[in-house]
Each structure stands twice: as structure tokens, then as C-alpha cells.
Write an enzyme that holds these catalytic residues in place. Structure first.
Site, short mmCIF file in Angstrom:
data_model
loop_
_atom_site.label_atom_id
_atom_site.label_comp_id
_atom_site.label_asym_id
_atom_site.label_seq_id
_atom_site.Cartn_x
_atom_site.Cartn_y
_atom_site.Cartn_z
N THR A 155 13.48 11.71 -3.26
CA THR A 155 12.42 11.78 -2.18
C THR A 155 11.45 12.51 -3.44
O THR A 155 12.23 13.41 -4.66
CB THR A 155 12.45 13.12 -1.48
OG1 THR A 155 12.37 14.04 -1.73
CG2 THR A 155 13.20 12.63 -0.68
N HIS A 156 9.96 12.17 -3.64
CA HIS A 156 9.29 12.38 -4.75
C HIS A 156 9.37 12.18 -5.86
O HIS A 156 9.11 13.08 -7.07
CB HIS A 156 8.66 14.14 -4.36
CG HIS A 156 8.50 14.89 -3.08
ND1 HIS A 156 7.24 14.05 -2.42
CD2 HIS A 156 9.51 14.80 -1.80
CE1 HIS A 156 6.91 14.63 -1.44
NE2 HIS A 156 8.89 15.16 -0.77
N SER A 277 10.48 -8.38 -28.14
CA SER A 277 8.82 -7.24 -28.53
C SER A 277 8.66 -8.10 -29.76
O SER A 277 9.43 -8.30 -30.62
CB SER A 277 9.34 -6.12 -28.38
OG SER A 277 7.34 -6.08 -29.66
N LYS A 283 13.22 -3.69 -28.85
CA LYS A 283 13.32 -3.59 -27.21
C LYS A 283 13.64 -5.04 -26.54
O LYS A 283 13.47 -5.53 -26.68
CB LYS A 283 11.26 -3.69 -26.94
CG LYS A 283 10.37 -2.64 -27.64
CD LYS A 283 9.99 -1.81 -26.76
CE LYS A 283 9.70 -1.73 -25.21
NZ LYS A 283 8.84 -0.93 -25.19
N ASN A 285 12.93 -6.27 -22.73
CA ASN A 285 12.21 -5.39 -21.56
C ASN A 285 11.71 -6.10 -20.30
O ASN A 285 12.63 -7.57 -20.62
CB ASN A 285 9.97 -5.31 -22.31
CG ASN A 285 10.25 -5.29 -23.52
OD1 ASN A 285 10.21 -3.69 -23.13
ND2 ASN A 285 9.58 -5.67 -24.62
N GLU A 290 8.33 -6.74 -13.93
CA GLU A 290 6.80 -6.52 -13.64
C GLU A 290 6.21 -7.44 -13.44
O GLU A 290 4.95 -7.16 -12.73
CB GLU A 290 6.69 -6.51 -15.51
CG GLU A 290 7.14 -5.14 -16.10
CD GLU A 290 7.19 -4.35 -17.51
OE1 GLU A 290 6.51 -5.06 -17.94
OE2 GLU A 290 8.34 -3.81 -18.01
N TYR A 317 -16.01 -25.72 13.71
CA TYR A 317 -15.70 -25.75 11.96
C TYR A 317 -16.98 -25.21 10.62
O TYR A 317 -17.84 -26.26 11.24
CB TYR A 317 -14.95 -27.32 11.73
CG TYR A 317 -14.76 -27.61 10.30
CD1 TYR A 317 -13.49 -27.29 9.60
CD2 TYR A 317 -15.75 -27.92 9.67
CE1 TYR A 317 -13.85 -27.72 8.18
CE2 TYR A 317 -15.36 -27.89 8.25
CZ TYR A 317 -14.49 -28.13 7.40
OH TYR A 317 -14.25 -28.24 6.05
N1 ARG Z 1 -11.80 -31.43 3.54
C1 ARG Z 1 -11.88 -30.86 4.63
C2 ARG Z 1 -11.69 -28.77 5.36
O1 ARG Z 1 -10.68 -29.27 4.52
C3 ARG Z 1 -11.35 -31.26 5.50
C4 ARG Z 1 -12.62 -30.97 7.56
C5 ARG Z 1 -13.98 -32.00 6.62
N2 ARG Z 1 -14.65 -31.93 7.56
C6 ARG Z 1 -16.19 -32.13 8.33
N3 ARG Z 1 -16.45 -31.81 9.09
N4 ARG Z 1 -17.18 -32.01 7.07
O2 ARG Z 1 -12.06 -28.41 5.34
#
Ligand code: ARG
Length: 456
Positions: A155-156, A277, A283, A285, A290, A317
Site C-alpha cells: 500500500t502506498h 538502447s 540496457k 527496456n 511502457e 443528425y
Molecule cells: N458520411 C456520413 C456520416 O458518417 C453519413 C451520414 C450523412 N448524412 C447526411 N445527411 N449528410 O455521418
């Protein structure tokens, strides 16, 4: 090439606007899902009498052929085609003329891209889950073989109490098993069909979304068309799961890097997962570990990028949402590569059991057990804590350990000490003495292993 939406325009876009607008460079990754969605859509249109069965079958066959041709590298996507949806539709129409033009009836790219995205996510979640299961199996094997391997628990980052390596490995096993169940939750929630929502308001055609859902393996349809086309929660949830998985890997990597250092010397990473390295010949690594730790930041960035993108977007949309894909693709690729490499790396580690065991000797890791010993002799825990505190201070001042102090000396701190103190504070006894469920005791770890085996 003329645009599909050219009707209301008097001018075509400049080359730079076309390039800026296009997403085909990255969304071509959806080609298979796009064809899968279009095929189901065409069949649904035929079943509903919107297309003839012959038309739907011609579309289906041609789409299957286009898929093969894409996989054979025979289809050239264009910037003018804008995105994967219109590129495929363009090729389809080039091949079968007017019938191809009918495919987009009762559909918008808004519900089309939403269904492609969910189909894609579902598949990737299944692949990532199986990679995590494989990692879990690897950790289980290490645990099973190291039930007697004793090491310091911290711990810590200070030595705290002895534990077994098996117990430690199973701690990570539990994290990755939660990750698998988190992905399953995310998958179940996203498994609803957006297709059939049209641009946002639904369609005037007598479509059958239940049929589509069944064909495409969705549990249900999205109940609200506005939500269906504007929701990207499923991708955000995935990126959140991905970030947690990377965080688990990163913590594990950090431990392995420490354990692999000369200062700890608990493990040796296999040469195959280490690098040298260019200047220091001595080295070796732990670069893979990482890098996984570093790539965790990158996946957090992917997550934040989509959260930021979606914030303040009005329904439904918006073209901003085209930018939702690159961070998800980057996270998917990074996650799969990281889990894969990590699993290989961890399965080839050599554990220096003697060094781990020797490290338990220093750091008063049996101090709590010495206090518990006095509790069993009738002293209240708080007083025991103080007595052992005095003993630890004495040890520090005299460069010794509790178990190396002669009994007469111990009795100066408390007359409740007897000869049996020594057998009560050796590391094995400290481990064996744990009684609680889920503890590091040999018995408890065996029970944890059995419970895991049973749950499979
Ligand atoms: N290439 C567009 C996207 O990935 C598809 C949908 C586009 N629709 C539109 N009404 N422009 O979002």
C-alpha cells in the site's frame, strides 16, 4: 462524377470542399456492414411489396459480388462518392442501372450510418471480449502455478503484508472479467435497430422494422426515430469501457515495469518483448509495457474527443457526427493490439520467486500479524498496535526484524509474548492465518480459483 444529391444545386463543390466533406478515407471500414444492412433492407422492401422480389434478389447478388470485389481490391472508392454508403450505391447503380437506384427507397444515410456503426461495434466488442477472455486464461494459469509463491503486497508502494503471487494475479483477473461484463452490458444496450428511421421522422412506406431487426440480429428496434439517428451513446459507452480496460492494462504495465527494474528484480521480461538502447549496451527496456501505458492516454483522448463532439449537438443528425468514427476506430485498433501484446508478454515473464520471497523479509510485513497474535492473547487491538509500533521502532534503531528479536527482549514490550510468536509471524503463517473470504490465504486463493473455473 455527378453527386447523387445534385438536383437542387446550381454549382458543384470545389475539389477542396469535396475532399473536406468526404469520409470515405476512413468509413470504408464499414463496407461489409453497409452491404449487410443494404441486403436486409432490399429484402424487407421486397417482402413489403415496395420492390419486386426479382429486384431485391438482383440487388442482393450484386452487393455480394461488390463485397467480393472490394475484398479483392478491385473496387476503387472515390472522394466524389463522399462516403462508404454512396460509394457502394454508386458501384451498384453502375452495375445494375435503375434497379440499383431503388435501393435507397425508405432509407436515409442517417439511419444507414447508424446501423452500420452498431453492426461494426457489435462485432468488435465480440472480438475484444474474446481477447480479454484469453488474457484472463493466461492470468489464471499463472495464478494456478503460483499458489505457493510469496511476495510483498503493497500500500502506498510501501511493503505492507505478504500475499501470494496467485492472489495478485487473480486481482487483475477480476478487473478484466468486469471489463468483459461491462462490454456485454454495452453490447446489450446498443443491440437495437436504428434502420427504418429515415432521416429523422420515419418514412411514408409500409416498412417492417421488426423483420429488419431479426435479419440483422438486433434484439429490438430503436423506439424513437429522432433518437435512433442522433444517438451515439453506444459509441461513448464503448469508449468508456475501452478507457477502463486500458487503465487496467496500464496499472498492470506500471507494476511489471517496476518489478522488472533492478531495484525490485521480481520478474524478468522475455527478450522478445524488450528492446535495447542505441547507446547503452547493458540496457533491456520494457518498451511494450511502457507503450501500452502510453497508449492508454491515447484511448482516453479518443473517448474525450467523442464526448466533446457530441456535447451541444442539437437533434437530430449533424455532419459533426461524421467525425465520430476515427476516434472509435483508433480506440478499437489500439485496444486490440494492446490486449494481444500484453497477453503474449505476460505469458512469457519469468518470476524470480526467490527475490520475491526475500523481499518479504524486510519491511515489517508481519507487524499486523504480530499485533493479531497479542490480540489472541487477550490484549485489545489498539494496545497491540502500539506495542508492535514500539517494537518496529526498536527494530529500525537496531537494524533488526521482529522475528530476529530474542524472546526475553520481546517480553520487555509485553509479557504476553511466548515461544510460539515466531511460528505465528513467519510469512507462510501470516498468509495461512487469513480467514476472511477473498483473502490471500492459500485456502482462500484455491477457492477463488475454483469459483472462477466453475463460472466458466
Ligand atoms: N458520411 C456520413 C456520416 O458518417 C453519413 C451520414 C450523412 N448524412 C447526411 N445527411 N449528410 O455521418
Amino acid at each position: 462524377m455527378a453527386k447523387m444529391w445534385k438536383g437542387r444545386f446550381t454549382k458543384s463543390a470545389t475539389q477542396s470542399a469535396n475532399e473536406f466533406n468526404a469520409s470515405i478515407q476512413f468509413d470504408q471500414r464499414f463496407y461489409a456492414q453497409d452491404i449487410q444492412g443494404s441486403t436486409a433492407h432490399a429484402q424487407m422492401l421486397a417482402k413489403q411489396g415496395i420492390l419486386t422480389q426479382e429486384e431485391a434478389d438482383l440487388i442482393t447478388e450484386t452487393l455480394a459480388q461488390i463485397k467480393e470485389d472490394i475484398e479483392a481490391g478491385k473496387v476503387e472508392f472515390t472522394i466524389e462518392g463522399e462516403d462508404i454508403h454512396m460509394n457502394i450505391e454508386t458501384v451498384l447503380t453502375e452495375r445494375i442501372g435503375d434497379t440499383g437506384k431503388k435501393l435507397h427507397t425508405a432509407r436515409s444515410r442517417n439511419d444507414q450510418v447508424a446501423v452500420d456503426f452498431r453492426l461494426y461495434m457489435r462485432e468488435e466488442i465480440d472480438i475484444i471480449s474474446s481477447l480479454l477472455e484469453k488474457l484472463g486464461d493466461t492470468l489464471y494459469d499463472i495464478a494456478e502455478k503460483n499458489q505457493e509463491t510469496i511476495m510483498p503486497g503493497y500500500t502506498h508502494l510501501q511493503r505492507a503484508q505478504p500475499v501470494t503471487l496467485a492472489h495478485y494475479m487473480l486481482a487483475y483477473y477480476q478487473m478484466f472479467s468486469r471489463d468483459v461484463s461491462r462490454l456485454a452490458d454495452c453490447r446489450a444496450r446498443m443491440n437495437a435497430l436504428p434502420l427504418g428511421s429515415g432521416a429523422l421522422a420515419g418514412t411514408t412506406y409500409n416498412t417492417d422494422r421488426q423483420f429488419l431487426a431479426e435479419k440483422l440480429g438486433f434484439d429490438r428496434v430503436c423506439p424513437n426515430s429522432i433518437d435512433a439517428v442522433s444517438d451515439r451513446d453506444f459509441a461513448l459507452e464503448f469508449l468508456s469501457c475501452a478507457s477502463i480496460i486500458m487503465m487496467h492494462l496500464s496499472r498492470f504495465c506500471e507494476e511489471l515495469i517496476l518489478w522488472n527494474s533492478t531495484e525490485f528484480g521480481f520478474i524478468e521480461m522475455d527478450d522478445a518483448f524488450s528492446t535495447g538502447s542505441s547507446i547503452m549496451p547493458q540496457k533491456k527496456n520494457p518498451d511494450m509495457a511502457e507503450l501500452i501505458r502510453g497508449k492508454t492516454g491515447r484511448v482516453y483522448g479518443d473517448m474525450l474527443s467523442l464526448y466533446t463532439l457530441m456535447k451541444s449537438l442539437p437533434l437530430a443528425y449533424n455532419k459533426d457526427m461524421q467525425e465520430d468514427k476515427p476516434p472509435v476506430f483508433d480506440a478499437v485498433d489500439t485496444l486490440k493490439a494492446s490486449i494481444g501484446i500484453f497477453t503474449e508478454m505476460v505469458s512469457t515473464i519469468t518470476f524470480n520467486k526467490d527475490t520475491m520471497r526475500a523481499a518479504v523479509k524486510n519491511g515489517f510485513m508481519n507487524a499486523t500479524d504480530a499485533a493479531d497474535y497479542l490480540v489472541r492473547k487477550g490484549i485489545p487491538f489498539r494496545d497491540c498496535h502500539e506495542i508492535i509500533g514500539h517494537i518496529v521502532l526498536y527494530c529500525i534503531q537496531n537494524s533488526t526484524a521482529i522475528e530476529d528479536i530474542p524472546l526475553e527482549k520481546l517480553k520487555e514490550f509485553s509479557d504476553k509474548f511466548d515461544e510460539d510468536i515466531y511460528e505465528n509471524i513467519d510469512p507462510e503463517s501470516c498468509i495461512r492465518a487469513k480467514k476472511s473470504e477473498g483473502s490471500t490465504s492459500f485456502e482462500s486463493v484455491k477457492a477463488q480459483l475454483e469459483a472462477i473455473k466453475k463460472s466458466k
